[in-house]
Design an enzyme around this catalytic site. Structure first.
Site, short mmCIF file in Angstrom:
data_model
loop_
_atom_site.label_atom_id
_atom_site.label_comp_id
_atom_site.label_asym_id
_atom_site.label_seq_id
_atom_site.Cartn_x
_atom_site.Cartn_y
_atom_site.Cartn_z
N ALA A 188 3.62 108.96 37.43
CA ALA A 188 3.78 107.57 37.82
C ALA A 188 4.29 106.67 36.71
O ALA A 188 5.01 105.70 36.98
CB ALA A 188 2.45 107.03 38.35
N HIS A 189 3.94 106.95 35.46
CA HIS A 189 4.36 106.04 34.40
C HIS A 189 5.86 106.11 34.14
O HIS A 189 6.41 105.29 33.40
CB HIS A 189 3.58 106.30 33.11
CG HIS A 189 3.95 107.56 32.40
ND1 HIS A 189 3.45 108.79 32.74
CD2 HIS A 189 4.78 107.78 31.35
CE1 HIS A 189 3.95 109.71 31.93
NE2 HIS A 189 4.76 109.12 31.08
N CYS A 224 14.81 115.34 12.72
CA CYS A 224 14.17 114.58 11.64
C CYS A 224 13.06 113.67 12.13
O CYS A 224 12.41 113.01 11.33
CB CYS A 224 15.22 113.76 10.89
SG CYS A 224 16.48 114.77 10.10
N GLY A 256 1.22 113.84 35.02
CA GLY A 256 2.35 114.68 35.38
C GLY A 256 2.25 116.04 34.73
O GLY A 256 2.62 117.06 35.33
#
Length: 460
Positions: free
Chosen positions: A195-196, A320, A69
């Site tokens: 896609a993930h 943090c 992506g």
């Protein structure tokens, strides 16, 4: 273990796993070759492209597969800017875009281009009118995500696309977070996705360039994927990505309604369960499974570790948890609290029991972290001329400066001020956010001998 970080990556969908295994046997050959194995591979690639294009709502010849992506974003931004170089070199992005878009903007600026960042409100949404006002005669491209990756806020893509179309400027939409839930509405020009994010394998991105959009691929030429994504296609992963996108879309409407109900439980019950918490992001226009909140007086990294020990995988945009100890650019742009920031993003299929257990565990976990931090004794404060109190928090990281401020605010009369000295970048965001939560007045900041002095006036 309850996995609550779907905004980062969704577990591999069963359909993706099946398609991946099947295409490993059938799709190993070069789809550019004319012999039998190559033709078989080409049929798989063409079928995957058709399926993905149908899900996006575009023509198959407008869509190419990229190695990720991020690569889709970088290729899309660079190609669109190059294709319109005669128009100008002005690029528009929102202040809360994914880092891949902002990095592309930085590279464009370093190369001599100009960039305008459109601000957002406290929910993380851009104002379409502000986007329209940012358009210029030399604007080559505008970029806007469909939904924010940290707080889940959906953006007014259709309205912005309409303004861009009227000005003759293409709009690139980063749809990574939303494409699994449905098509992106509006008359956009370019679109990217990964896609993930919807349960496909990692290493597959989508880049869509509408017909009629001027586009000049950058880098060495390649005959594959219309020259827009050079290199041998990862065909098994591409097939699995397209198959899983079709599968999740078939389940999307029902699952979205279920996940919205679960995240609404968290949004509504959390303030009553945990003191000093701020739920951020738009309460209505948001992704189905995402809810983000920040806890006062809590170290974000410690909180995430404790939740992991309790059996929950969550993420954070907190200052943090960053290697640079600076606030998330999204939280900074929104002007909300960055302390103890937690993003819960539920993957499809999350049991309601896991959410209930999270709500049972969270209050005690936050309390334990606050106790572990020790609510340190207030740094010795001495009145300055004018009746101010000075809190020296130099060298002390979030959330200590805000804790120290909270401990001494009651020691000054109404109308009196506290000057907090801090060299932690997060204080610039967290002290004003604390004032808004607590009903105190944030006066501003001024240079100090070390770090910065933040002035707070007691109102009540």
């Amino acid at each position: 273990m309850a996995y609550f970080d779907a905004a980062s990556a969704v577990p591999l969908h069963p359909v993706a796993r099946q398609a991946l295994q099947a295409s490993l046997d059938e799709g190993w050959a070069d789809p550019a070759r004319l012999y039998r194995e190559g033709r078989r591979a080409r049929m798989l690639l063409d079928a995957a492209r058709e399926a993905a294009a149908e899900a996006v709502g575009c023509r198959a010849d407008e869509l190419v597969f990229t190695p990720s992506g991020t690569r889709a974003v970088h290729s899309g931004v660079a190609g669109a800017l190059a294709g319109r170089r005669r128009t100008g070199s002005h690029l528009i992005v929102s202040a809360v875009e994914h880092s891949s878009v902002l990095h592309a903007a930085e590279a464009h600026e370093a190369g001599g281009g100009t960039v305008t960042q459109v601000p957002v409100d406290r929910t993380g949404a851009v104002d379409p009118d502000a986007c329209a006002d940012a358009l210029r005669d030399d604007t080559a491209l505008a970029c806007l995500q469909s939904a924010n990756h940290e707080v889940g806020t959906e953006q007014p893509v259709a309205e912005v696309a309409e303004a861009c179309r009227a000005a003759g400027v293409p709009l690139l939409v980063d749809a990574a977070q939303s494409l699994g839930w449905g098509r992106v509405t509006g008359d956009w020009s370019l679109l990217t996705a990964s896609a993930h994010k919807w349960g496909g394998p990692s290493g597959v991105g989508l880049l869509v360039v509408r017909k009629g959009v001027r586009f000049a691929p950058q880098g060495p030429g390649d005959e594959r994927e219309s020259g827009r994504a050079p290199g041998f296609e990862n065909l098994p992963a591409i097939v699995a990505a397209a198959a899983s996108l079709r599968a999740v879309r078939a389940e999307a409407a029902e699952e979205a309604a279920r996940l919205r109900e679960l995240t609404e439980r968290i949004r509504t019950r959390l303030p009553a369960l945990v003191p000093d918490v701020e739920v951020v992001g738009d309460p209505v226009r948001r992704l189905p499974g995402v809810v983000t909140f920040s806890c006062l007086y809590v170290d974000g990294e410690t909180l995430l570790h404790e939740l992991d020990r309790a059996g929950f995988s969550v993420s954070s945009g907190s200052s943090c948890t960053s290697s640079t100890l600076t606030p998330s650019h999204v939280l900074r742009a929104m002007g909300v609290l960055s302390e103890g920031n937690v993003r819960v993003s539920l993957p499809p299929g999350t049991p309601a029991e896991d959410v209930e257990r999270f709500l049972e565990v969270l209050p005690g976990t936050v309390a334990a972290v606050r106790e572990k931090l020790g609510a340190p004794a207030a740094t010795e404060a001495a009145p300055e001329s004018g009746g101010d109190l000075v809190v020296d928090a130099i060298g002390r990281r979030c959330p200590v400066p805000v804790i120290e401020l909270a401990k001494v605010i009651g020691d000054v009369p109404v109308g009196g001020t506290v000057r907090v000295l801090s060299d932690d970048e997060a204080a610039r965001l967290d002290i004003p956010a604390w004032c808004e939560m607590r009903g105190q007045e944030y006066v501003g900041e001024e240079p100090a001998e070390k770090g910065t002095a933040y002035l707070v006036r007691r109102v009540s």
